[in-house]
Design an enzyme around this catalytic site. Structure first.
Site, short mmCIF file in Angstrom:
data_model
loop_
_atom_site.label_atom_id
_atom_site.label_comp_id
_atom_site.label_asym_id
_atom_site.label_seq_id
_atom_site.Cartn_x
_atom_site.Cartn_y
_atom_site.Cartn_z
N GLY A 74 0.83 -1.21 0.00
CA GLY A 74 0.00 0.00 0.00
C GLY A 74 0.86 1.25 0.00
O GLY A 74 1.61 1.48 0.95
N GLY B 211 -0.09 4.42 0.05
CA GLY B 211 -0.87 5.59 0.47
C GLY B 211 -0.05 6.39 1.46
O GLY B 211 1.17 6.19 1.61
N GLY C 216 -4.90 0.71 4.61
CA GLY C 216 -6.04 1.50 5.08
C GLY C 216 -6.46 1.13 6.48
O GLY C 216 -5.84 0.28 7.14
N HIS D 253 10.02 38.42 2.08
CA HIS D 253 11.16 37.89 1.32
C HIS D 253 12.36 37.72 2.26
O HIS D 253 12.56 38.58 3.12
CB HIS D 253 11.54 38.86 0.21
CG HIS D 253 12.76 38.44 -0.55
ND1 HIS D 253 12.74 37.40 -1.47
CD2 HIS D 253 14.05 38.88 -0.50
CE1 HIS D 253 13.95 37.24 -1.97
NE2 HIS D 253 14.77 38.11 -1.39
#
Ligand code: FAD
Length: 494
Positions: A206, A208, A296, A468
């Site tokens: 997986g 993910g 999951g 900046h």
């Protein structure tokens, strides 16, 4: 009634709801069978990010010379890394405990079950509970008056009555029915977080969020990682540009990702695990010291109880309306147990919405601008619609991408990989989505989240002066490019 609000589960959803309800003057009881902070604090967000920080610092050391530094004999100690993780968890648990106490929330340690929509039974497994002051009947010092209403300390079962209930019982790792997935060494995120040494090799089933984050914890520490994903790309369903860039970045870190690949079985051979996969009609064997199942999570549901109370649910979670109400009057559900958005910040916000409605206000949960972050190297963060989702909805947004390679701060940091991608409606100029891969993406995403949530235009972003040199200038440059010209990059606008 003993309490105006009873909350089952002290994860992010439950404890946040408890604090807010108490701040609103409610008499609240929070019941937890394990540890304050739930998965997020004990087995999820916080321990993974703590480990990631150590491996990120280790990775930084490998670039020391580039920054004019010289190091000799650098080494890491996994035991100490784990110790730091435990200390971070303990520190944060202490913080939650103090907050609950300061807000006069009654905390009970034990397993709660529903008798009906107003009655709870709480069973404590150990008289001492997980922490010194924990047992069901020795209510935390917050509410001495309530303590008198609870049976004696030896009792292991107590019944409480509550006007309203919030179910915040969370989720657990899912284990797909792969042959061999019950072998020793085939583990979930829960066990991987507790390893006492870095494995030599790890196959992650997986690709993910969870799988990818663990890949980035262990790869820099010398573990050979192979990700196996059934779908055509890593990080499904993400923005295509982010998926592609992350794929390239992982390859540079020697992390192999096999997509469109199905795990067929896992076997144990000579003290090693072997993962058999099939991809593109071919079979392959991947040897591994450990296999992480990261396919999951499933909601922590008790079907018999829910049926008894006629609370509607599916296997994805308890069904709730936009006020977080279940189908039983006075019973709410929040967080992972609803399966709607399995993120800690979603659980917390759902808790706030539920409490507002319990307190007589009318609030609804809005899911369209929930940021999601992946703490890989580089980080990924997204909010709003992806390019693919726009296509599926028949939208043709303006798209602008600004590369961190053209951002002064990113160059000083030596982290120029990645981009900011913005999508906006061509007519209204409102921001539809913001997707970032690069340094501090998880912090930068908030500008996009605010814009998507509040319906701000590209001009609202560019009209706001960005300091900046900061990474945030990459967001304003991408916004400039939506309907005009960027200053520090030739437009990649479409
Ligand atoms: P949980 O945190 O699961 O808490 C539920 C609590 O209820 C538990 O403490 C449990 O013991 C208790 N409980 C259950 N049943 C009972 C009962 N009958 N009686 C008493 N107590 C009970 N999300 C993010 O937003 N960012 C991340 O970076 C992130 N990283 C993650 C990394 C990993 C490895 C994992 C696994 C998850 C991660 N998540 C992350 C997801 C996040 O942890 C969950 O979305 C969040 O914890 C859900 O909170 P919750 O309150 O719904 O449930």
């Amino acid at each position: 009634m003993d309490f105006e609000l009873g909350i089952i589960g002290a994860g992010t959803g439950g404890y946040v709801a408890a604090i807010r309800a108490a701040q609103n003057g409610k008499k609240v009881v929070l019941i937890e069978k394990e540890n304050l902070g739930g998965v997020c604090l004990n087995r999820g967000c916080i321990p993974t990010k703590t480990l990631l920080k150590s491996s990120e610092k280790w990775q930084d050391l490998s670039r020391a010379e580039e920054f004019g530094l010289s190091l000799e004999h650098a080494s890491f100690d996994w035991g100490k890394i784990q110790e730091r993780k435990r200390n971070v968890i303990a520190q944060m648990q202490g913080g939650i405990k103090q907050l609950l106490k300061a807000n006069k929330v009654t905390v009970l340690y034990g397993e709660a079950s529903l008798i009906d929509a107003h009655r709870l039974q709480i069973r404590t497994s150990s008289p001492a509970g997980p922490e010194d002051e924990a047992p069901v009947s020795r209510i935390s010092a917050a509410s001495p008056a309530t303590a008198a209403e609870i049976p004696a300390a030896e009792a292991s079962v107590t019944t409480l009555t509550c006007e309203n209930l919030i179910l915040a019982t969370g989720s657990s790792p899912a284990r797909p029915p792969i042959p061999g997935s019950d072998l020793p060494g085939v583990i979930t995120s829960d066990e991987l977080l507790e390893l006492d040494q870095v494995p030599e090799s790890l196959v992650i089933v997986g690709a993910g969020v969870i799988g990818l984050e663990f890949a980035c914890v262990f790869a820099p520490l010398g573990c050979k990682i192979t990700l196996v994903e059934m779908l055509p790309s890593i990080l499904p369903p993400g923005d295509v540009d982010l998926q592609r860039r992350l794929g390239l970045a992982l390859r540079k870190q020697n992390i192999t990702a096999k997509t469109k690949a199905a795990v067929q079985s896992i076997t144990a051979q000579n003290g090693q695990l072997e993962v058999k996969i099939s991809a593109g009609g071919k079979e392959e064997i991947l040897p591994a010291a450990k296999v992480l199942i990261a396919t999951g999570r499933r909601p922590n549901l008790n079907p018999a109880e829910l049926d008894k109370l006629q609370i509607a649910y599916t296997k994805k979670g308890i069904l709730v309306n936009e006020k977080m109400q279940t189908s039983a009057a006075g019973v709410y559900a929040i967080g992972d147990v609803t399966g709607l958005s399995m993120l800690a910040h979603s659980a917390a916000h759902q808790g706030l919405v539920a409490v507002a409605n319990i307190c007589g206000q009318s609030e609804i949960m809005d899911y369209h601008a929930i940021p999601s972050c992946v703490f890989t190297h580089p980080e990924i963060a997204s909010v709003g619609l992806t390019e693919q989702e726009c296509k599926e909805r028949g939208l043709n947004p303006a798209i602008s991408k600004f590369n961190f390679a053209a951002n002064g701060k990113a160059v000083t940091m030596g982290e120029t990989e990645g981009l900011v991608k913005l999508l906006a409606d061509k007519e209204t100029h409102r921001l539809l989505g913001c997707h970032i891969i690069g340094p501090h993406a998880s912090d930068l995403i908030m500008e996009g989240a605010l814009a998507v949530q509040q319906g701000l235009t590209a001009e609202a972003l560019t009209g706001t002066i960005h300091p900046h040199p900061t990474l945030s200038e990459a967001v304003s440059e991408a916004a400039l490019g939506l309907f005009g010209n960027m200053l520090h990059q030739v437009n990649l606008r479409r």
